[in-house]
Design a protein around this motif. Structure first.
Motif, PDB file in Angstrom:
ATOM      1  N   GLU A 186      -2.597 -14.883  15.386  1.00 59.02           N
ATOM      2  CA  GLU A 186      -1.679 -14.208  14.471  1.00 59.02           C
ATOM      3  C   GLU A 186      -0.570 -15.103  13.988  1.00 59.02           C
ATOM      4  O   GLU A 186       0.032 -14.845  12.957  1.00 59.02           O
ATOM      5  CB  GLU A 186      -1.080 -12.971  15.143  1.00 59.02           C
ATOM      6  N   LYS A 209      -7.907 -13.869  11.140  1.00 58.83           N
ATOM      7  CA  LYS A 209      -8.499 -12.558  10.898  1.00 58.83           C
ATOM      8  C   LYS A 209      -9.611 -12.579   9.852  1.00 58.83           C
ATOM      9  O   LYS A 209     -10.610 -11.879   9.993  1.00 58.83           O
ATOM     10  CB  LYS A 209      -7.423 -11.565  10.448  1.00 58.83           C
ATOM     11  N   MET A 244       0.844  -1.197   0.000  1.00 59.71           N
ATOM     12  CA  MET A 244       0.000   0.000   0.000  1.00 59.71           C
ATOM     13  C   MET A 244       0.876   1.243   0.000  1.00 59.71           C
ATOM     14  O   MET A 244       1.789   1.341   0.812  1.00 59.71           O
ATOM     15  CB  MET A 244      -0.873  -0.009   1.254  1.00 59.71           C
ATOM     16  N   GLU A 286       1.116 -18.638  12.550  1.00 56.08           N
ATOM     17  CA  GLU A 286       0.696 -19.611  11.545  1.00 56.08           C
ATOM     18  C   GLU A 286       0.518 -20.999  12.129  1.00 56.08           C
ATOM     19  O   GLU A 286       1.184 -21.370  13.095  1.00 56.08           O
ATOM     20  CB  GLU A 286       1.767 -19.677  10.451  1.00 56.08           C
ATOM     21  N   ILE A 326      -2.710   3.014  14.302  1.00 57.86           N
ATOM     22  CA  ILE A 326      -1.929   2.733  13.094  1.00 57.86           C
ATOM     23  C   ILE A 326      -0.876   3.830  12.914  1.00 57.86           C
ATOM     24  O   ILE A 326      -1.204   5.014  12.972  1.00 57.86           O
ATOM     25  CB  ILE A 326      -2.842   2.741  11.842  1.00 57.86           C
ATOM     26  N   VAL A 369       1.978  -5.951  12.496  1.00 58.07           N
ATOM     27  CA  VAL A 369       1.001  -6.915  11.997  1.00 58.07           C
ATOM     28  C   VAL A 369       1.345  -7.295  10.565  1.00 58.07           C
ATOM     29  O   VAL A 369       1.469  -6.425   9.702  1.00 58.07           O
ATOM     30  CB  VAL A 369      -0.434  -6.328  12.054  1.00 58.07           C
ATOM     31  N   GLU A 397       2.888  -3.296  -5.482  1.00 54.82           N
ATOM     32  CA  GLU A 397       3.530  -2.074  -5.015  1.00 54.82           C
ATOM     33  C   GLU A 397       3.809  -1.135  -6.181  1.00 54.82           C
ATOM     34  O   GLU A 397       3.593   0.058  -6.101  1.00 54.82           O
ATOM     35  CB  GLU A 397       4.860  -2.428  -4.349  1.00 54.82           C
ATOM     36  N   ALA A 419      -0.135  -9.277   7.504  1.00 58.99           N
ATOM     37  CA  ALA A 419      -1.447  -9.820   7.130  1.00 58.99           C
ATOM     38  C   ALA A 419      -1.358 -11.090   6.296  1.00 58.99           C
ATOM     39  O   ALA A 419      -2.354 -11.773   6.113  1.00 58.99           O
ATOM     40  CB  ALA A 419      -2.249  -8.762   6.373  1.00 58.99           C
ATOM     41  N   ILE A 420      -0.162 -11.417   5.807  1.00 61.55           N
ATOM     42  CA  ILE A 420      -0.041 -12.619   4.968  1.00 61.55           C
ATOM     43  C   ILE A 420      -0.240 -13.869   5.804  1.00 61.55           C
ATOM     44  O   ILE A 420       0.369 -14.026   6.845  1.00 61.55           O
ATOM     45  CB  ILE A 420       1.330 -12.708   4.264  1.00 61.55           C
ATOM     46  N   SER A 421      -1.109 -14.740   5.327  1.00 54.30           N
ATOM     47  CA  SER A 421      -1.231 -16.026   5.994  1.00 54.30           C
ATOM     48  C   SER A 421      -1.223 -17.139   4.956  1.00 54.30           C
ATOM     49  O   SER A 421      -1.558 -16.922   3.792  1.00 54.30           O
ATOM     50  CB  SER A 421      -2.480 -16.073   6.854  1.00 54.30           C
ATOM     51  N   SER A 455       6.746  -5.807   3.644  1.00 54.50           N
ATOM     52  CA  SER A 455       6.295  -4.732   2.765  1.00 54.50           C
ATOM     53  C   SER A 455       5.037  -4.077   3.336  1.00 54.50           C
ATOM     54  O   SER A 455       4.165  -4.768   3.870  1.00 54.50           O
ATOM     55  CB  SER A 455       5.975  -5.308   1.390  1.00 54.50           C
ATOM     56  N   PRO A 456       4.940  -2.737   3.196  1.00 52.29           N
ATOM     57  CA  PRO A 456       3.717  -2.054   3.639  1.00 52.29           C
ATOM     58  C   PRO A 456       2.499  -2.503   2.834  1.00 52.29           C
ATOM     59  O   PRO A 456       1.366  -2.185   3.181  1.00 52.29           O
ATOM     60  CB  PRO A 456       4.014  -0.574   3.401  1.00 52.29           C
ATOM     61  N   GLU A 457       2.762  -3.250   1.777  1.00 54.92           N
ATOM     62  CA  GLU A 457       1.682  -3.793   0.966  1.00 54.92           C
ATOM     63  C   GLU A 457       0.839  -4.787   1.778  1.00 54.92           C
ATOM     64  O   GLU A 457      -0.351  -4.932   1.555  1.00 54.92           O
ATOM     65  CB  GLU A 457       2.320  -4.495  -0.232  1.00 54.92           C
ATOM     66  N   TYR A 458       1.473  -5.484   2.696  1.00 53.20           N
ATOM     67  CA  TYR A 458       0.736  -6.484   3.476  1.00 53.20           C
ATOM     68  C   TYR A 458       1.003  -6.415   4.986  1.00 53.20           C
ATOM     69  O   TYR A 458       0.545  -7.268   5.735  1.00 53.20           O
ATOM     70  CB  TYR A 458       1.029  -7.900   2.959  1.00 53.20           C
ATOM     71  N   ALA A 459       1.784  -5.414   5.418  1.00 50.03           N
ATOM     72  CA  ALA A 459       2.067  -5.322   6.853  1.00 50.03           C
ATOM     73  C   ALA A 459       1.883  -3.892   7.337  1.00 50.03           C
ATOM     74  O   ALA A 459       1.949  -2.947   6.549  1.00 50.03           O
ATOM     75  CB  ALA A 459       3.481  -5.795   7.141  1.00 50.03           C
ATOM     76  N   PHE A 460       1.622  -3.724   8.626  1.00 48.49           N
ATOM     77  CA  PHE A 460       1.541  -2.373   9.179  1.00 48.49           C
ATOM     78  C   PHE A 460       2.001  -2.356  10.634  1.00 48.49           C
ATOM     79  O   PHE A 460       2.113  -3.392  11.273  1.00 48.49           O
ATOM     80  CB  PHE A 460       0.133  -1.784   9.023  1.00 48.49           C
ATOM     81  N   ALA A 474      -7.072  -7.509   7.742  1.00 43.62           N
ATOM     82  CA  ALA A 474      -6.356  -7.343   9.016  1.00 43.62           C
ATOM     83  C   ALA A 474      -6.670  -5.979   9.639  1.00 43.62           C
ATOM     84  O   ALA A 474      -6.821  -5.853  10.855  1.00 43.62           O
ATOM     85  CB  ALA A 474      -4.855  -7.487   8.796  1.00 43.62           C
ATOM     86  N   LYS A 526       2.194 -14.917  -2.618  1.00 40.32           N
ATOM     87  CA  LYS A 526       1.636 -13.675  -2.083  1.00 40.32           C
ATOM     88  C   LYS A 526       2.698 -12.588  -1.966  1.00 40.32           C
ATOM     89  O   LYS A 526       2.453 -11.427  -2.284  1.00 40.32           O
ATOM     90  CB  LYS A 526       1.000 -13.930  -0.717  1.00 40.32           C
ATOM     91  N   LYS A 540       3.580  -2.736  17.873  1.00 39.41           N
ATOM     92  CA  LYS A 540       3.166  -4.050  17.421  1.00 39.41           C
ATOM     93  C   LYS A 540       3.237  -4.060  15.896  1.00 39.41           C
ATOM     94  O   LYS A 540       2.861  -3.076  15.264  1.00 39.41           O
ATOM     95  CB  LYS A 540       1.730  -4.305  17.886  1.00 39.41           C
ATOM     96  N   GLU A 558      -5.840  -9.051   1.934  1.00 37.95           N
ATOM     97  CA  GLU A 558      -5.452  -9.559   3.237  1.00 37.95           C
ATOM     98  C   GLU A 558      -5.201  -8.409   4.230  1.00 37.95           C
ATOM     99  O   GLU A 558      -5.549  -8.480   5.394  1.00 37.95           O
ATOM    100  CB  GLU A 558      -4.161 -10.355   3.045  1.00 37.95           C
ATOM    101  N   LYS A 559      -4.578  -7.348   3.728  1.00 37.82           N
ATOM    102  CA  LYS A 559      -4.290  -6.227   4.613  1.00 37.82           C
ATOM    103  C   LYS A 559      -5.580  -5.523   5.029  1.00 37.82           C
ATOM    104  O   LYS A 559      -5.737  -5.136   6.183  1.00 37.82           O
ATOM    105  CB  LYS A 559      -3.335  -5.237   3.936  1.00 37.82           C
ATOM    106  N   VAL A 586       1.552  -0.819  14.499  1.00 38.60           N
ATOM    107  CA  VAL A 586       0.624  -0.210  15.452  1.00 38.60           C
ATOM    108  C   VAL A 586       1.461   0.404  16.569  1.00 38.60           C
ATOM    109  O   VAL A 586       2.259  -0.275  17.203  1.00 38.60           O
ATOM    110  CB  VAL A 586      -0.337  -1.267  16.038  1.00 38.60           C
ATOM    111  N   GLN A 628       1.740   5.657  10.390  1.00 38.97           N
ATOM    112  CA  GLN A 628       2.091   5.773   8.979  1.00 38.97           C
ATOM    113  C   GLN A 628       3.586   5.517   8.834  1.00 38.97           C
ATOM    114  O   GLN A 628       4.336   5.618   9.803  1.00 38.97           O
ATOM    115  CB  GLN A 628       1.701   7.152   8.444  1.00 38.97           C
ATOM    116  N   GLU A 629       4.007   5.231   7.602  1.00 38.37           N
ATOM    117  CA  GLU A 629       5.406   4.826   7.390  1.00 38.37           C
ATOM    118  C   GLU A 629       6.429   5.866   7.816  1.00 38.37           C
ATOM    119  O   GLU A 629       7.524   5.532   8.245  1.00 38.37           O
ATOM    120  CB  GLU A 629       5.617   4.500   5.910  1.00 38.37           C
TER     121      GLU A 629
END
Ligand SMILES: [Zn+2]
Ligand SMILES: [Zn+2]
Lengths: 311, 67
Positions: free
Chosen positions: A230, A70, A1, A232, B45, B61, A253, B63-65, B33-38, A218, A245, B59, A214-215, B40, B47-48
């Motif tokens: 959280e 999630k 993102m 796996e 939240i 997070v 990106e 999000a990839i599982s 990557s901020p594409e799937y993680a962030f 979450a 993924k 924390k 996915e993001k 806290v 920002q980068e």
């Protein structure tokens, strides 16, 4: 993102003359949103997907496959908030700490939203996954998927639900689509649709999060204070889907919207062609348990036989 | 600078050479990557480009599982 610039205001708030700061940026939708408007954006998107694919209506009784992760909890939360009759179904896979933790989270969530959670124990029904893994010649994840689908289908009918909803998100669907395309696995591609219709013994299955990343899922869980597992599952280690993924996220990106396009254009342009060529085979009834199958004995009953021999 | 973080239910400590650390640096250090993680920060939240200090409760997070 992509990055959210400092001081960016929520697009929806701004249109209403309010000044709420944006906390999330969705580049492929060109939206910067505050917490409240992200949550409503998410739920509206789920509802739109449900309507687009005619998944179900307010009259249907929906059983949500809950894993404690999630996606399934976000889905359950969104469906209930949207006014659908959605209850949970959890399969205790008997994977040590992982199953204990995820079950606890699923249970406390069910209490929080005040909707029932049906729990089935694989240990009582068949055998825990670690035992099944020792007699199975397939990877644990694939055996696990098979037993989950089997018990979900069976119990949905027994409990009087006519819809099974799973938390598969856009990234899951894109990773599977990517893998199936790499291998040109036409038989799997043919079935990759967010709705699998009801037929002889199979309950209708739907994926209302198929356009949610996915993001996003979450973030929705985070903003709603949903506690989920959280870490796996120990059996999923080294899954190729994770590799896909990560690879696809690098493309995303650079070119926001790639994943969504890859998926939606498949559904629009490729799926109808594949579907047309499908030789529709009718499922039979398993001669042991009566559940639908394309063989004489279903794969769960075959597993049971193998387990018996192994003892 | 050392930053304590919570990631997938476990505590970790990240060590940085520089003194001004952002949420984006944390993701980079973890290879996410901020594409799937962030990130806290203190329950919100981050920002980068937001700075973080050792006093913040952080924390991460992902999000990839699998599956
Ligand atoms: Zn807003
Ligand atoms: Zn059977």
């Amino acid at each position: 993102m992509a990055k959210l610039k400092k001081g960016t205001r929520c697009s929806i708030c701004k249109a209403k003359g309010e000044k709420e700061k944006a906390v999330v940026f969705l580049p492929h939708h060109r939206l910067a949103l505050c917490r409240k408007h992200f949550v409503s954006w998410f739920e509206k998107r789920v509802e739109k997907t449900v309507k687009e694919f005619r998944m179900f209506s307010k009259k249907d009784r929906i059983l949500v496959a809950v894993s404690g992760g999630k996606d399934s909890l976000s889905l359950w939360n969104a469906l209930v908030n949207l006014g659908y009759q959605a209850d949970g179904f959890y399969i205790d896979l008997g994977i040590d700490q992982y199953s204990q933790d995820s079950k606890q989270l699923a249970l406390s969530f069910s209490e929080k939203i005040d909707r029932p959670l049906h729990i089935v124990s694989l240990k009582e029904e068949l055998a825990p996954i670690p035992v099944i893994d020792t007699v199975s010649n397939r990877p644990a994840c694939s055996a696990c998927g098979t037993v989950k689908r089997y018990y979900m289908n069976r119990y949905a009918k027994e409990l009087g639900y006519n819809i099974i909803a799973t938390g598969h998100n856009l990234d899951d669907e894109v990773a599977v689509l990517f893998g199936n395309t790499l291998h040109w696995d036409v038989n799997y591609l043919k079935r990759q649709y967010p709705v699998l219709e009801e037929e002889d013994g199979f309950v209708r299955k739907v994926k209302p999060l198929c356009k949610i990343t996915e993001k996003e899922s979450a973030l929705y869980a985070f903003f709603n204070g949903i506690e989920y597992i959280e870490y796996e599952c120990p059996f999923s280690e080294g899954a190729s889907s994770i590799e896909y993924k990560e690879l696809l996220s690098r493309l995303e990106e650079k070119h926001p919207g790639t994943k969504l396009q890859f998926y939606t254009n498949f559904l629009k342009n490729m799926y109808p062609i594949l579907k047309e060529h499908e030789k529709k085979e009718k499922p039979k009834k398993c001669i042991i348990c009566g559940e639908p199958t394309y063989a004489d004995i279903c794969s769960v009953c075959k597993m049971r036989e193998r387990l018996k021999k192994a003892v | 600078m050392e930053i304590k973080i919570k990631y997938r239910g476990k505590e970790q400590t990240l060590t940085f050479e520089k003194e001004k650390i952002t949420a984006g640096d944390i993701l980079k250090a973890m290879g996410l990557s901020p594409e799937y993680a962030f990130v806290v920060k203190n329950g919100e939240i981050a920002q980068e480009d937001e700075t973080v200090s050792p006093q913040d409760e952080i924390k991460v997070v992902n999000a990839i599982s699998g599956g």
